[in-house]
Enzyme design. Sequence first.
Site, PDB file in Angstrom:
ATOM      1  N   TYR A  98       0.804  -1.231   0.000  1.00 48.96           N
ATOM      2  CA  TYR A  98       0.000   0.000   0.000  1.00 48.96           C
ATOM      3  C   TYR A  98       0.839   1.283   0.000  1.00 48.96           C
ATOM      4  CZ  TYR A  98      -4.410  -2.459   0.216  1.00 48.96           C
ATOM      5  OH  TYR A  98      -5.495  -3.242  -0.106  1.00 48.96           O
ATOM      6  N   GLU A 140      -8.831  -6.863   4.661  1.00 47.54           N
ATOM      7  CA  GLU A 140      -8.125  -7.977   4.037  1.00 47.54           C
ATOM      8  C   GLU A 140      -7.445  -8.873   5.066  1.00 47.54           C
ATOM      9  OE1 GLU A 140      -5.750  -5.819   1.219  1.00 47.54           O
ATOM     10  OE2 GLU A 140      -7.569  -5.086   0.212  1.00 47.54           O
ATOM     11  N   GLN A 210      -8.355 -15.056 -12.570  1.00 51.22           N
ATOM     12  CA  GLN A 210      -9.422 -15.576 -11.727  1.00 51.22           C
ATOM     13  C   GLN A 210     -10.401 -16.387 -12.576  1.00 51.22           C
ATOM     14  OE1 GLN A 210      -8.597 -12.074 -11.319  1.00 51.22           O
ATOM     15  NE2 GLN A 210      -7.272 -12.755  -9.651  1.00 51.22           N
ATOM     16  N   SER A 212     -14.018 -18.758 -12.067  1.00 48.41           N
ATOM     17  CA  SER A 212     -15.073 -19.204 -11.163  1.00 48.41           C
ATOM     18  C   SER A 212     -15.033 -20.720 -11.012  1.00 48.41           C
ATOM     19  CB  SER A 212     -16.449 -18.797 -11.707  1.00 48.41           C
ATOM     20  OG  SER A 212     -16.566 -17.401 -11.794  1.00 48.41           O
TER      21      SER A 212
END
Length: 411
Positions: A98, A140, A210, A212
Amino acid sequence: MVKQLDPHKLEVIKQTLPVVKEHGEAITKKFYQRLFESHPELKNMFNMTHQITGHQPKALADAVYGAAANIEDLSQIMPILERIGQKHRSLQVKPEHYPIVGEHLLGAIKEILGDAATDEILDAWADAYQIISSAFIKMEEGFYKSAETQAGGWGGFKNFIIDKKVKESEVITSFYLKPEDGEELPSFLPGQYITVKVEIPQEEYTHLRQYSLSDRPGLEYFRISVKREGSKGEDIGPGVVSTDLHQLYNEGDVLPISAPAGDFYLDVNSNRPVVLISGGVGLTPVTSMLHTINANQPDRRVVFIEAVQNGSVHAFREEVRKVSEQNPNIASYFIYTQPSNEDREKEYFDREGYVTLEWLQEVLPSKDAQFYFCGPLPFMQVVNSALKQWEVPKEDVHYEFFGSFGNLEDA
């Protein structure tokens, strides 16, 4: 306790929001340029195709603006924050990333806005970013803990073996994945995804995608069903990862994956009727929902609607039909937009054309149901518009974008 922006800096954020929104995509494009020049190793974590298409800079611009606009109360956009946080956990974004992001985001604002980005403005945006990033880190942390501590769970990426590879249609292939260490699999919520780490030949960086999960929880394998998109060229463009999965990865090969994640999932604690609507490869998460209901809540009413171009690209046709034929509480409808003569002869489909409000009102017993839909953006816009015209309550409408983040209301 969440830190609050002091009143003066809050006023600065409010005054500069229109300018940041106007130049949002330019700022985020510059941000990614700076980030990758300074930290090229982070390319391992990003979908570089979305950089090429511009989807990711736009998505980030929307997210930054949305968070800043709600800086006084981030709970107002909690569903969006959760969606992003789930994605971050699946990609292994950690707290140490971050400050790096913050540095280059502020640098990009300064570069794009020039002298208009005064020290006062940059200081206010720095504090706003600190509040936003702290909220993500806290959220998170819970996602990481949940993924690692549940039965069968793990942190980071874990090696899975392709136990079986099945061609479902001309464009979709299923991969049945089992853990290399033979340990049990964690449960997941039907509709969620896993992140797959793929090594591309001659490529310096790994690629994360990603997919599913397309079967129900509680089995001895995870199943993903991947659509081959485009073809591989000189650049990492659309389809390079899916093409390599189809062509280069076979039974016995190893794929590292992260634990299931995602905020699009079936309400397994409800017994209300469910309508599952998919377009193209958007059928993967709703097929997981279908199998879960059939196995665990066989008395729950389900209408499964699948729209595809024609029979050659139609995956799971026999699988879904078998479920609906065996369970009287499940009805299935296949819609073909361009059926072939063979499709007509063999009666592969129930309707030629498109999903419309009028047709939904004909086949659905009631709008009193939970609606879940997924597919290409134009398809989802049509479905969403139909449900809004029918005045389906917003809390009963659930959808997922494949790819970068988005909002149907703004698309």
